[in-house]
Scaffold this motif. Structure first.
Motif, short mmCIF file in Angstrom:
data_model
loop_
_atom_site.label_atom_id
_atom_site.label_comp_id
_atom_site.label_asym_id
_atom_site.label_seq_id
_atom_site.Cartn_x
_atom_site.Cartn_y
_atom_site.Cartn_z
N ALA A 704 6.11 -4.73 -5.93
CA ALA A 704 4.91 -5.68 -5.66
C ALA A 704 4.16 -5.40 -4.38
O ALA A 704 4.66 -5.30 -3.46
N VAL A 705 2.89 -5.64 -4.54
CA VAL A 705 1.78 -5.32 -3.52
C VAL A 705 0.93 -6.43 -3.45
O VAL A 705 0.42 -7.15 -4.20
N GLU A 706 0.63 -6.75 -1.98
CA GLU A 706 -0.35 -7.74 -1.78
C GLU A 706 -1.89 -7.31 -1.73
O GLU A 706 -1.99 -6.02 -1.05
N VAL A 707 -2.81 -7.75 -2.54
CA VAL A 707 -3.99 -6.83 -2.77
C VAL A 707 -5.21 -8.07 -2.49
O VAL A 707 -4.84 -9.34 -2.83
N PRO A 708 -6.26 -7.97 -2.33
CA PRO A 708 -7.42 -8.87 -2.17
C PRO A 708 -7.92 -9.12 -3.47
O PRO A 708 -8.67 -10.26 -3.61
N GLY A 709 -7.79 -8.18 -4.53
CA GLY A 709 -8.63 -8.79 -6.02
C GLY A 709 -8.41 -7.34 -6.65
O GLY A 709 -7.72 -6.39 -6.47
N THR A 710 -8.90 -7.83 -8.03
CA THR A 710 -8.64 -6.69 -9.00
C THR A 710 -9.33 -5.19 -8.93
O THR A 710 -8.70 -4.45 -9.24
N ALA A 711 -10.28 -5.32 -7.99
CA ALA A 711 -11.02 -3.90 -7.82
C ALA A 711 -10.19 -3.05 -7.00
O ALA A 711 -10.08 -1.74 -7.40
N VAL A 712 -9.30 -3.46 -6.24
CA VAL A 712 -8.40 -2.89 -5.33
C VAL A 712 -7.12 -2.37 -6.40
O VAL A 712 -6.56 -1.23 -6.16
N VAL A 713 -6.79 -2.94 -7.37
CA VAL A 713 -5.71 -2.78 -8.41
C VAL A 713 -5.78 -1.22 -9.13
O VAL A 713 -5.07 -0.25 -9.27
N ASP A 714 -7.23 -1.00 -9.66
CA ASP A 714 -7.54 0.18 -10.47
C ASP A 714 -7.36 1.20 -9.51
O ASP A 714 -6.78 2.29 -9.65
N THR A 715 -8.00 1.30 -8.21
CA THR A 715 -7.66 2.23 -7.04
C THR A 715 -6.17 2.46 -6.73
O THR A 715 -5.94 3.59 -6.75
N LEU A 716 -5.39 1.51 -6.66
CA LEU A 716 -4.30 1.49 -6.45
C LEU A 716 -3.36 2.52 -7.46
O LEU A 716 -2.52 3.22 -7.32
N ILE A 717 -3.75 2.10 -8.70
CA ILE A 717 -3.13 2.66 -9.90
C ILE A 717 -3.58 3.95 -9.87
O ILE A 717 -2.81 5.16 -10.04
N HIS A 718 -4.64 4.28 -9.79
CA HIS A 718 -5.26 5.54 -9.65
C HIS A 718 -4.59 6.56 -8.47
O HIS A 718 -4.13 7.73 -8.92
N GLN A 719 -4.41 6.08 -7.30
CA GLN A 719 -3.97 6.87 -6.22
C GLN A 719 -2.49 6.95 -6.58
O GLN A 719 -1.88 8.19 -6.17
N ILE A 720 -1.67 6.20 -7.05
CA ILE A 720 -0.26 6.36 -7.33
C ILE A 720 -0.12 7.52 -8.48
O ILE A 720 0.88 8.44 -8.32
N MET A 721 -0.77 7.39 -9.53
CA MET A 721 -0.76 8.57 -10.52
C MET A 721 -0.96 9.83 -10.12
O MET A 721 -0.65 10.86 -10.73
N ARG A 722 -1.92 9.89 -8.90
CA ARG A 722 -1.99 11.39 -8.28
C ARG A 722 -0.87 11.78 -7.50
O ARG A 722 -0.93 12.97 -7.30
N ILE A 723 0.14 11.04 -7.40
CA ILE A 723 1.29 11.60 -6.69
C ILE A 723 2.14 12.45 -7.42
O ILE A 723 2.15 12.22 -8.68
N LYS A 724 2.52 13.78 -7.04
CA LYS A 724 3.01 14.67 -7.90
C LYS A 724 4.23 13.89 -8.36
O LYS A 724 5.17 13.80 -7.47
N GLY A 725 4.61 14.12 -9.69
CA GLY A 725 6.02 13.68 -10.45
C GLY A 725 5.67 12.33 -11.10
O GLY A 725 6.58 11.92 -11.61
N VAL A 726 4.77 11.54 -10.46
CA VAL A 726 4.52 10.20 -11.08
C VAL A 726 4.09 10.41 -12.50
O VAL A 726 2.98 10.90 -12.81
N GLN A 727 4.52 9.71 -13.58
CA GLN A 727 4.29 10.11 -14.91
C GLN A 727 3.60 8.72 -15.59
O GLN A 727 2.59 8.97 -16.24
N ARG A 728 3.96 7.70 -15.10
CA ARG A 728 3.34 6.50 -15.53
C ARG A 728 3.02 5.55 -14.51
O ARG A 728 3.91 5.32 -13.58
N ALA A 729 1.72 4.66 -14.35
CA ALA A 729 1.79 3.67 -13.37
C ALA A 729 1.03 2.60 -14.11
O ALA A 729 -0.24 2.91 -14.53
N TYR A 730 1.44 1.30 -14.31
CA TYR A 730 0.72 0.21 -14.84
C TYR A 730 0.87 -1.25 -14.23
O TYR A 730 2.13 -1.28 -13.93
N ARG A 731 0.02 -2.04 -14.25
CA ARG A 731 -0.03 -3.25 -13.75
C ARG A 731 1.01 -4.03 -14.88
O ARG A 731 0.76 -4.13 -15.97
N VAL A 732 1.87 -4.95 -14.15
CA VAL A 732 3.02 -5.80 -15.04
C VAL A 732 2.36 -6.99 -15.40
O VAL A 732 2.20 -7.80 -16.26
N ASN A 733 1.87 -7.67 -13.86
CA ASN A 733 1.34 -8.83 -13.69
C ASN A 733 0.58 -9.12 -12.49
O ASN A 733 0.85 -8.28 -11.58
#
Length: 733
Positions: A704-733
């Motif tokens: 659970a992460v505190e964000v200022p808005g949806t624009a940051v969520v896409d960046t957040l998911i993209h950055q997490i997916m770049r971590i070696k070993g991460v297979q999936r990352a998506y917003r639940v709610n």
């Protein structure tokens, strides 16, 4: 050539080998002398002197035979050729060596050349490389033993090397090579490597311990003399043939104890040990060792916690000895009791152990020795993994087969580990068993002294979740090997079947395009997963034909476009009229709303940037929902009069909580990598984090992460997916 330079080696060869081997060793020296002509070491001596010194260690301290000795002499020739010569010339050199000295010498020298080319980094990662190295070259375990001899010679000559090499070579020797030597029972090599490494890594500490040992030498000698008087008198009276060695603890061991226990030199109580070595036939060994033990304990009080019986149950590397620590004149002294045979094994490790069993009696026993050594080396990789992953060193348990055969396993081993320890086929077909007569599943953890019986079924095969049920490297490696083979078989079968069907259907599509589309359709990560579903008949060709037909006809795309248009139409119907007529009527969501009570719905957790609407509740004012909220359809249909339009103020600032679900490989430090990306790189706050094993070597969880808005969520998911070993990352709610 000048053979006099290599007289030490030639003397050893004369004392240990046949006339034929002596001639071959001289030929190898002459051959290497020709190939290495003009090449010198750091002190100006011929490079061949290093190889000859390694060969001497191989014979006298490791106890290997002719092929290993010749390989040691030629290892620099092959190493340099491997590094410098074009492929054709190197192959010609290998053929020449094979013709002169045989296949085994070529294999061993090539293994040594490969190890030399592996560039190890001075850090924790070095251990990983080294583990890979051992497994890669354990095809012939002699490679590792000669490499140990090579490293020992380098450490003895380290003074001549440039100063910048001292630290790296000492670190490797202490943390890697000494660990291998210990596991293979080469205790004297282990101690010497550690002592020399300490001398270069911590020179002041090393000198301090040496000085203290020298200062206390006379007093120690006198004490040992007094201690032994009654023991020697009794042993002589009993007519036991023996001799006594007194052994001072290695400098590294003393230093290590001082550091770990935070005590001065005087606080290390077992600085020296007495070794009673009995000369007797093998059948009388146990009886005489225990007789000597009773003699010692007649005169001195033993410490029961410090008793070690490796005579009844020897260590896996062949080490046998009886250890006890007794009290005399207010101090503790360790007494080791063993026979001449046991002492040779302790000094020379596994080579001596098998030599006593009759290695020279034929190739078959030699193969048994190499096989046992290979097992030990595989096991060593596991213990090194534990050492460098900072896991606690586990103990060992002893369990029995129904016939009374003893098996040694690590603490935490399961019934499945035991089955694989006995035989691969037994492990692969294991469905359960009995422990002390009680029926148990394959996951049952074994305890010391258990009597274990395995139950098998012909149609049973290893499963991927078995990897979480075993702790031994042998079981893990065998399961992984089977799963890899199965996956390759499924991939091959699935691909062949799909290719055949595509041909029959006459579809204008390549197999790769078809598989890519099917993987996307079924939300699979890899094409091999599609093949596996086909091979295991979890995906039928009727469905595949229908899906691909719709894809090729464009029908699937049309359906998708129609669905997207319908969503847009509904949105327009919902918002359009009000916005055009009176956009000011929409509820504007801001971080500072006076007199209007609203709250963000928990069911869909909207954040700034999401398409939202308001819903008037009876008791809690207005709740803000996302337009794609799972409850939105029901609310709009049942209570359309309560639905009000809402939008975010552009300038609104605030902290919204968003939950991201992550599936990743279960590797050390994965949580740290994720935390670093969120907190350090994106400067966002984490409110909660929860991960749990998800099988197949993966972990899954939510952040659970505190964000200022949806624009940051896409960046957040993209950055997490770049971590070696991460297979999936998506917003639940």
């Amino acid at each position: 050539m000048d053979f006099s330079r290599y007289e030490k080696l030639r003397t050893l060869v004369r004392a240990n080998f046949s006339e034929q081997t002596r001639a071959l060793v001289d030929e190898a020296l002459e051959y290497a002398d020709g190939k290495l002509a003009g090449l010198v070491r750091y002190d100006g001596s011929p490079l061949l002197e290093h190889a000859a010194a390694v060969a001497s260690i191989v014979i006298s301290e490791v106890g290997l035979g002719r092929n290993s000795t010749i390989s040691a002499i030629l290892h620099d020739v092959v190493r340099l050729a491997h590094k410098q010569l074009p492929a054709e010339e190197f192959l010609a050199l290998s053929a020449d060596i094979r013709k002169r000295f045989g296949d085994q010498v070529v294999g061993i020298t090539l293994g040594l050349a490969n190890i030399s080319e592996l560039k190890l980094k001075v850090a924790k990662e070095q251990a990983d490389n080294f583990r890979d190295l051992i497994v890669s070259y354990s095809e012939d375990p002699r490679v590792i033993l000669i490499k140990l001899a090579d490293r020992l010679e380098v450490m003895r000559s380290l003074e001549m090397f440039p100063r910048e090499k001292w630290r790296k070579k000492s670190w490797e020797s202490m943390n890697l090579y000494a660990q291998i030597a210990h596991k293979l029972g080469l205790y004297s090599i282990k101690s010497e490597l550690e002592d020399i490494a300490l001398k270069y890594l911590e020179p002041k500490d090393y000198e301090h311990v040496v000085t203290k040992l020298e200062e206390s030498a006379e007093e120690r000698k006198a004490f040992i003399g007094r201690f032994l008087v009654p023991i020697e008198q009794r042993l002589n009276r009993l007519g036991i043939k023996y001799h006594i060695k007194s052994r001072t603890k290695s400098i590294f061991s003393i230093w290590n104890k001082m550091h770990k226990q935070h005590v001065p030199f005087e606080g290390v109580y077992d600085i020296f040990a007495i070794r009673i070595i009995i000369d007797c036939p093998q059948e009388a060994e146990k009886q005489l060792c225990w007789t000597a033990y009773s003699v010692v304990t007649d005169f001195y009080t033993p410490n029961p916690k410090r008793m070690r019986d490796w005579i009844s149950i020897p260590k896996s590397n062949g080490y046998e000895s009886l250890h006890t620590t007794v009290s005399a004149e207010g101090r503790w002294i360790e007494v080791q009791i063993r026979t001449e045979r046991m002492d040779a094994v302790a000094e020379r490790g596994i080579a001596a152990h098998w030599r006593y069993k009759g290695v020279n009696q034929g190739a078959q026993t030699s193969e048994m020795w190499l096989g046992h050594l290979r097992e030990l080396i595989e096991d060593t990789t596991h213990s090194l993994a534990q050492r460098f992953d900072a896991k606690p060193a586990s103990g060992e348990i002893f369990v029995f087969t129904p016939n009374g055969d003893l098996r040694k396993l690590p603490e935490g081993a399961t019934l499945l580990d035991f089955a694989f320890d006995i035989h691969t086929s037994l492990g692969s077909t294991c469905v359960g068993g009995r422990v002390n007569g009680r029926a148990v599943p394959i996951r049952e953890q074994l305890r010391n002294g258990d009597i274990v019986e395995i139950t098998t079924q012909k149609n049973q095969t290893p499963k991927s979740d078995w990897l979480s049920l075993v702790v031994t490297s042998k079981a893990r490696n065998k399961i992984k090997s089977y799963l890899r083979e199965e996956q390759a078989k499924h991939t091959r079968m699935g691909r062949e079947e799909l290719e055949r069907k595509l041909k029959n259907w006459k579809f204008a599509i390549t197999i790769d395009e078809a598989v890519a589309y099917l993987a996307k359709y079924f939300k699979l990560r890899l094409g091999t997963e599609v093949y596996a579903l086909i091979a295991t008949q979890k995906l039928d060709f009727g469905s595949i034909k229908e899906i691909l037909s719709r894809h090729l006809s464009g029908e699937a795309e049309e359906e998708r476009r129609a669905a997207a248009a319908e969503i847009e139409r509904q949105k327009a119907a919902l918002h359009g009229t009000q916005e055009k007529a009176a956009p000011q009527d929409a509820l504007v969501i801001d971080d500072d709303i006076s007199k209007i009570q609203y709250k963000l719905a928990k069911c869909c957790n909207p954040i700034k940037g999401d398409d939202v609407f308001g819903f008037v509740t009876i008791s809690a004012g207005i709740t803000i929902h996302r337009c794609d909220c799972p409850n939105a359809k029901r609310m709009r249909e049942n209570y359309p009069y309560r639905v009000i339009d809402a939008r975010w103020r552009q300038s609104a600032e605030g902290a919204f909580r968003v939950t991201i679900r992550i599936v990743a490989a279960d590797t050390t430090g994965m949580a740290n990598h994720i935390t670093e990306v969120i907190v350090r790189d994106l400067k966002l706050g984490i409110r909660s984090m929860n991960f749990a094993p998800a099988g197949n070597g993966c972990v899954a969880g939510e952040v659970a992460v505190e964000v200022p808005g949806t624009a940051v969520v896409d960046t957040l998911i993209h950055q997490i997916m770049r971590i070696k070993g991460v297979q999936r990352a998506y917003r639940v709610n």
